[in-house]
Scaffold this motif. Structure first.
Motif, PDB file in Angstrom:
ATOM      1  N   LEU A 224     -55.834  -3.875  29.730  1.00 54.86           N
ATOM      2  CA  LEU A 224     -56.888  -4.268  29.076  1.00 54.86           C
ATOM      3  C   LEU A 224     -58.282  -3.427  29.580  1.00 54.86           C
ATOM      4  O   LEU A 224     -59.327  -3.799  28.786  1.00 54.86           O
ATOM      5  N   ARG A 225     -58.328  -3.248  30.819  1.00 57.31           N
ATOM      6  CA  ARG A 225     -59.584  -2.735  31.452  1.00 57.31           C
ATOM      7  C   ARG A 225     -59.925  -1.162  31.226  1.00 57.31           C
ATOM      8  O   ARG A 225     -58.868  -0.364  31.105  1.00 57.31           O
ATOM      9  N   ASP A 226     -61.153  -0.881  31.465  1.00 62.15           N
ATOM     10  CA  ASP A 226     -61.387   0.456  31.445  1.00 62.15           C
ATOM     11  C   ASP A 226     -61.954   1.016  32.965  1.00 62.15           C
ATOM     12  O   ASP A 226     -62.369   0.311  33.659  1.00 62.15           O
ATOM     13  N   PHE A 227     -61.155   2.111  33.386  1.00 62.77           N
ATOM     14  CA  PHE A 227     -61.464   2.620  34.505  1.00 62.77           C
ATOM     15  C   PHE A 227     -62.045   4.152  34.465  1.00 62.77           C
ATOM     16  O   PHE A 227     -61.311   5.197  34.614  1.00 62.77           O
ATOM     17  N   PRO A 228     -63.314   4.162  34.344  1.00 62.68           N
ATOM     18  CA  PRO A 228     -64.174   5.502  33.959  1.00 62.68           C
ATOM     19  C   PRO A 228     -63.866   6.409  35.280  1.00 62.68           C
ATOM     20  O   PRO A 228     -63.602   7.548  35.026  1.00 62.68           O
ATOM     21  N   SER A 229     -63.888   5.962  36.228  1.00 56.60           N
ATOM     22  CA  SER A 229     -63.640   6.606  37.740  1.00 56.60           C
ATOM     23  C   SER A 229     -62.114   6.597  38.169  1.00 56.60           C
ATOM     24  O   SER A 229     -61.814   6.971  39.398  1.00 56.60           O
ATOM     25  N   ASN A 230     -61.407   6.221  37.372  1.00 59.47           N
ATOM     26  CA  ASN A 230     -59.794   6.288  37.547  1.00 59.47           C
ATOM     27  C   ASN A 230     -59.620   5.552  38.982  1.00 59.47           C
ATOM     28  O   ASN A 230     -59.782   4.484  38.874  1.00 59.47           O
ATOM     29  N   PHE A 231     -58.750   6.141  39.777  1.00 65.22           N
ATOM     30  CA  PHE A 231     -58.407   5.599  40.951  1.00 65.22           C
ATOM     31  C   PHE A 231     -59.433   4.789  41.886  1.00 65.22           C
ATOM     32  O   PHE A 231     -59.205   3.853  42.232  1.00 65.22           O
ATOM     33  N   SER A 232     -60.632   5.303  41.872  1.00 66.04           N
ATOM     34  CA  SER A 232     -61.707   4.743  42.605  1.00 66.04           C
ATOM     35  C   SER A 232     -62.184   3.334  41.963  1.00 66.04           C
ATOM     36  O   SER A 232     -62.465   2.483  42.771  1.00 66.04           O
ATOM     37  N   ASP A 233     -62.232   3.427  40.681  1.00 64.82           N
ATOM     38  CA  ASP A 233     -62.477   1.963  40.096  1.00 64.82           C
ATOM     39  C   ASP A 233     -61.274   0.923  40.284  1.00 64.82           C
ATOM     40  O   ASP A 233     -61.783  -0.177  40.569  1.00 64.82           O
ATOM     41  N   LEU A 234     -60.278   1.369  40.226  1.00 63.16           N
ATOM     42  CA  LEU A 234     -58.896   0.745  40.303  1.00 63.16           C
ATOM     43  C   LEU A 234     -58.691   0.144  41.653  1.00 63.16           C
ATOM     44  O   LEU A 234     -58.650  -1.016  42.058  1.00 63.16           O
ATOM     45  N   LYS A 235     -59.071   1.122  42.570  1.00 64.30           N
ATOM     46  CA  LYS A 235     -59.136   0.870  44.140  1.00 64.30           C
ATOM     47  C   LYS A 235     -59.953  -0.246  44.339  1.00 64.30           C
ATOM     48  O   LYS A 235     -59.749  -1.253  45.199  1.00 64.30           O
ATOM     49  N   ASN A 236     -61.314  -0.052  43.813  1.00 61.67           N
ATOM     50  CA  ASN A 236     -62.497  -1.076  44.254  1.00 61.67           C
ATOM     51  C   ASN A 236     -61.942  -2.351  43.790  1.00 61.67           C
ATOM     52  O   ASN A 236     -62.342  -3.236  44.440  1.00 61.67           O
ATOM     53  N   LEU A 237     -61.417  -2.257  42.423  1.00 60.20           N
ATOM     54  CA  LEU A 237     -61.217  -3.725  42.088  1.00 60.20           C
ATOM     55  C   LEU A 237     -60.138  -4.436  42.945  1.00 60.20           C
ATOM     56  O   LEU A 237     -60.285  -5.552  43.259  1.00 60.20           O
ATOM     57  N   PHE A 238     -59.051  -3.613  43.186  1.00 62.84           N
ATOM     58  CA  PHE A 238     -58.025  -4.116  43.958  1.00 62.84           C
ATOM     59  C   PHE A 238     -58.464  -4.669  45.637  1.00 62.84           C
ATOM     60  O   PHE A 238     -58.261  -5.815  46.120  1.00 62.84           O
ATOM     61  N   LEU A 239     -59.203  -3.604  46.057  1.00 61.50           N
ATOM     62  CA  LEU A 239     -59.540  -3.626  47.586  1.00 61.50           C
ATOM     63  C   LEU A 239     -60.648  -4.816  47.826  1.00 61.50           C
ATOM     64  O   LEU A 239     -60.465  -5.781  48.722  1.00 61.50           O
ATOM     65  N   SER A 240     -61.659  -5.141  46.734  1.00 60.71           N
ATOM     66  CA  SER A 240     -62.500  -6.274  46.995  1.00 60.71           C
ATOM     67  C   SER A 240     -61.780  -7.539  46.832  1.00 60.71           C
ATOM     68  O   SER A 240     -62.120  -8.587  47.185  1.00 60.71           O
ATOM     69  N   SER A 241     -60.769  -7.600  46.031  1.00 62.77           N
ATOM     70  CA  SER A 241     -60.071  -9.047  45.716  1.00 62.77           C
ATOM     71  C   SER A 241     -59.224  -9.174  47.098  1.00 62.77           C
ATOM     72  O   SER A 241     -58.988 -10.212  47.487  1.00 62.77           O
ATOM     73  N   ILE A 242     -58.414  -8.057  47.613  1.00 65.96           N
ATOM     74  CA  ILE A 242     -57.711  -8.196  48.885  1.00 65.96           C
ATOM     75  C   ILE A 242     -58.478  -8.736  50.095  1.00 65.96           C
ATOM     76  O   ILE A 242     -58.187  -9.617  50.814  1.00 65.96           O
TER      77      ILE A 242
END
Length: 435
Positions: free
Chosen positions: A340-358
């Motif tokens: 349901l999320r948008d990731f305009p910068s693809n892996f960069s956005d998804l990686k930042n989402l996961f990494l900040s949570s971890i």
């Protein structure tokens, strides 16, 4: 008996909720009952090799950091191996009150040390205090070992040496194997589509154990460029050179690199990484060279949702391993929300989402709430990238986020632990997009 002490011993709340809601209030009240000047509770993250402050009292806005209890130090080992309270007099150790007396008592759960309690008084206290320490530490240890699962079905990702970016390439195994005899490989795709990650993985398969050098820019002076290419070739030896954004090069730069490669000046692999848009000014021979053997990566917008979830699953594990948090899990709800999320910068956005949570998580599972809506640019330090500025920023982001988790966002304590002033910390956090 005060309400706070009753909450310690008789509350029906258990596990993680008790530690997050009851403990901070009860600790403050216990410190007041025992007439302590200040005190902290430090706990280990469940199944993680890191510690954080879970409760504090008496430090005010200025905060305080007990440097003599730095992890892995002499006094840390003393506290974590003692069955009795450890005594630290202000005459010998740097305390919050600059004098007085402090006692530290370790917290155990299932026979393992999982943290400690510290209280500080204006004068030395007798052994009667030890009984309160023992009961409180026993209660915390029990609740620490009773952290409930935050999801019925946390996602267990399978260990794999293959990066998630391979899922973007149809029939990737055949495609990568065909590159074995190639000297020059071009990887094209939108921003954040994993181009550099893919080049590193191909290098590890075709040139295992050899140098891998990433070059973000070229000297504009053509004489200096020739010298730089010679130096880079020697440094990389028979490994790999990765050139970023070759389409931005001038015609002169294109000609120098083309001649250098044609002359056999380098015997390893050469990767060209760029976006997949056209460029008007390109030497025909240079354009033919970089487009001869190319891999095209797509963005997340063109992926079936099932493939996107598979990529997210693999990427989460890669990041957990990279941060030495192999035991951390991703809940099914959190994973499903990716669709349901948008990731305009693809892996960069998804990686930042996961990494900040971890980096911020204190538990062994990332829930839907943990992911939130925040998308902070945290990046991972890339040792092969020669861009010193980006490397320093990536390291600073990770250290600041780790301090945020350890000290629950208390900027004064974060600054003391990081060895900088509070003003410098706030400036860096704003500069790095963390504030």
């Amino acid at each position: 008996m005060s309400p706070g002490i009753q909450a310690i011993l008789f509350s029906k709340i258990e596990g993680r909720k008790w530690i997050e809601t009851i403990l901070p209030f009860a600790w403050g009240e216990l410190c007041q009952v025992l007439e302590a000047r200040a005190g902290i509770v430090v706990l280990k993250s469940p199944e993680e090799d890191s510690y954080y402050e879970s409760a504090s009292f008496g430090y005010g806005e200025d905060g305080f950091f007990y440097s003599f209890l730095t992890r892995e130090g002499k006094h840390w080992d003393e506290v974590m191996s003692s069955d009795l309270p450890c005594h630290f007099p202000g005459k010998e150790f740097e305390l919050f009150g600059k004098s007085g007396d402090a006692k530290v008592f370790r917290i155990q759960s299932s026979g393992k040390s999982v943290g400690f309690l510290l209280m500080e008084w204006e004068e030395e206290k007798g052994e009667i205090i030890d009984t309160f320490f023992y009961l409180f530490a026993e209660k915390i240890g029990k609740e620490w070992g009773n952290f409930p699962s935050r999801s019925a079905e946390p996602v267990q990702v399978q260990i794999s040496s293959q990066p998630a970016v391979l899922k973007l390439i149809p029939n990737w195994e055949e495609r990568i194997l065909s590159l074995g005899s190639k000297k020059i490989i071009t990887i094209l795709g939108p921003s954040g589509s994993g181009k550099k990650t893919l080049s590193k993985w191909i290098h590890s398969r075709l040139q295992p154990g050899s140098p891998f050098l990433v070059l973000g820019s070229l000297p504009e002076n053509l004489g200096k460029l020739e010298k730089a290419l010679s130096d880079w070739g020697k440094e990389a030896s028979r490994g790999s050179l990765v050139f970023l954004s070759p389409k931005s090069w001038s015609l002169g730069q294109q000609k120098i690199v083309l001649d250098w490669l044609d002359s056999g000046g380098f015997n390893g692999l050469v990767f060209f990484i760029d976006r997949n848009d056209a460029k008007e000014e390109m030497l025909p021979a240079f354009e033919r060279m970089i487009l001869k053997d190319k891999i095209l990566l797509s963005g997340f917008d063109f992926l079936p949702k099932e493939i996107l979830l598979e990529i997210a699953n693999l990427l989460f594990q890669e990041l957990a391993i990279s941060q030495n948090r192999n035991g951390i899990l991703l809940s099914s709800e959190a994973l499903s929300s990716i669709k349901l999320r948008d990731f305009p910068s693809n892996f960069s956005d998804l990686k930042n989402l996961f990494l900040s949570s971890i980096l911020r998580s204190k538990t062994r599972e990332i829930s839907l709430t943990d992911l939130g809506e925040e998308n902070v640019d945290v990046r991972i330090l890339d040792n092969e990238d020669l861009d010193l500025r980006r490397g320093i920023q990536a390291l600073e982001r990770q250290k600041i986020l780790l301090a945020t988790r350890i000290f629950s966002g208390n900027q004064i304590r974060m600054a003391k632990a990081l060895g900088i002033s509070r003003g410098s910390l706030q400036y860096k956090m704003k500069q790095l997009g963390l504030l």
